[in-house]
Design an enzyme around this catalytic site. Structure first.
Site, PDB file in Angstrom:
ATOM      1  N   CYS A   1      38.543  -6.528  24.063  1.00  0.00           N
ATOM      2  CA  CYS A   1      39.564  -6.342  23.023  1.00  0.00           C
ATOM      3  C   CYS A   1      40.820  -7.169  23.310  1.00  0.00           C
ATOM      4  O   CYS A   1      40.782  -8.371  23.169  1.00  0.00           O
ATOM      5  CB  CYS A   1      39.861  -4.854  22.848  1.00  0.00           C
ATOM      6  SG  CYS A   1      40.721  -4.542  21.299  1.00  0.00           S
TER       7      CYS A   1
ATOM      8  N   HIS B   1      34.592  -2.505  21.735  1.00  0.00           N
ATOM      9  CA  HIS B   1      34.811  -1.659  22.916  1.00  0.00           C
ATOM     10  C   HIS B   1      33.507  -1.066  23.449  1.00  0.00           C
ATOM     11  O   HIS B   1      33.132   0.039  23.061  1.00  0.00           O
ATOM     12  CB  HIS B   1      35.749  -0.509  22.555  1.00  0.00           C
ATOM     13  CG  HIS B   1      37.183  -0.904  22.497  1.00  0.00           C
ATOM     14  ND1 HIS B   1      37.982  -0.964  23.619  1.00  0.00           N
ATOM     15  CD2 HIS B   1      37.957  -1.265  21.454  1.00  0.00           C
ATOM     16  CE1 HIS B   1      39.195  -1.346  23.274  1.00  0.00           C
ATOM     17  NE2 HIS B   1      39.210  -1.545  21.955  1.00  0.00           N
TER      18      HIS B   1
END
Ligand SMILES: *[C@@H]1O[C@H](CO)[C@@H](O)[C@H](O)[C@H]1NC(C)=O
Ligand SMILES: *[C@@H]1O[C@H](CO)[C@@H](O)[C@H](O)[C@H]1NC(C)=O
Length: 321
Positions: A156, A248
């Site tokens: 991320c 994620h």
């Protein structure tokens, strides 16, 4: 944008279709006495002397307490969401926290105790945090250039930082010198599919060991969670064990605060395969640091705080002050 070192091989689309196809073909379970290898069952396979079976991963802390001041308001606080630690543990490795604002000598000592690094999600893209992440990135490249295997998994924000570093520096990419390569895209708290680019070769990538049926489901079902403002995807360096994912992988199994995070069995397998891939790379590290020094620096010297009661954000965080 990913000239030379980086190739973009996958784009993620915020599209959720469900697939009806069956997941796996059941195979009968056999008792040990029913298998061909029964007679040799007392002989365990010999270990590979070239592999490190006690890998340790450094995780860079992020400024703040992970809960926007609800837990700890100290200006020098930094944190690691415990989900990243559990992700590493689930694949058979331990964690040493790389506390971004500790003295650089301590940070470089710690980098000599670990076999790979994770840059986590978050929001800090400038200042000391960016500088430290960049200096660690350079060390990672140098260790690999010197012949060791020293992987980086950038998740991320980590993906965005690596993108900025690669785009900014002629030393990483001769064609670009601009770190403002990110465009805004609202993908907060969304489950999504992952779409593979045409003719993408997954050999040697994080997806290589995904069973074909799981790969297929990845592109048709929402098995990953996106929680960021910039919508890109998954990249891998062509010359280095550097993998960056905008999604994620750690949340599916270990975070419960975001309502859209998938927790299906297939989604948990995605978490596990990504962790196995990354820790598998770290097992190739030739680093053999003094065991006692490792123990003294493990994250187990710190305790996580339960921060999930508010029902949002991270469930547990390690806070360093
Ligand atoms: C942090 O600061 C905010 C705003 O002043 C306050 O409401 C909160 O209670 C503080 N948190 C802690 C743990 O001190
Ligand atoms: C995958 O890559 C490795 C190393 O580059 C190579 O030896 C192997 O043949 C490749 N496998 C496939 C299926 O392409």
């Amino acid at each position: 944008m990913f000239t030379n070192i980086f190739i973009l091989f996958l784009v993620a689309l915020a599209k959720g279709q469900s697939a009806a196809d069956a997941f796996s073909t059941a195979e009968p379970l056999l008792l040990p006495s029913e298998t061909d290898s029964f007679l040799g069952a007392t002989q365990c396979p010999s270990v590979n002397p070239k592999l490190n079976y006690r890998p340790v991963i450094g995780i860079l802390t992020h400024p703040g307490d992970g809960a926007s001041g609800r837990i700890q308001n100290s200006t020098d606080a930094s944190y690691i969401a415990a989900s990243y630690v559990k992700f590493v543990e689930a694949a058979g490795a331990r964690v040493i926290p790389l506390i971004y604002n500790e003295p650089s000598e301590i940070l470089s000592d710690k980098l000599n105790l670990v076999d790979g690094v994770i840059f986590t999600g978050g929001s800090a893209k400038s200042g000391l945090y960016f500088e430290v992440a960049e200096s660690i990135f350079k060390i990672i490249l140098r260790k690999n250039e010197a012949g060791d295997t020293f992987p980086l998994l950038a998740i991320c924000l980590g993906f965005e930082l690596v993108t900025m570093m690669v785009s900014e520096h002629t030393q990483f990419s001769p064609l670009q010198q601009d770190k403002d390569v990110l465009e805004k895209f609202n993908a907060r708290n969304q489950a999504s599919t992952l779409q593979f680019a045409k003719n993408s070769d997954i050999n040697g990538t994080v997806f290589q060991r995904f069973p074909p049926c799981l790969l297929k489901r990845l592109s048709t079902e929402c098995l990953v969670v996106q929680n960021h403002m910039v919508y890109v995807s998954t990249v891998q360096a062509s010359k280095y064990p550097v993998t960056a994912v905008q999604w994620h992988p750690e949340k599916n199994a270990f975070e419960w605060g975001l309502s859209m995070t998938p927790h299906s069995e297939a989604a948990i397998q995605v978490t596990q395969h990504v962790a196995n891939f990354f820790v598998g790379q770290a097992r190739k590290s030739m680093n053999r640091p003094p065991a006692q020094k490792v123990l003294e620096n493990l994250i187990y010297n710190h305790s996580p705080t339960y921060s999930g009661k508010a029902g949002r954000g991270f469930d547990e965080v390690y806070i360093f002050t």
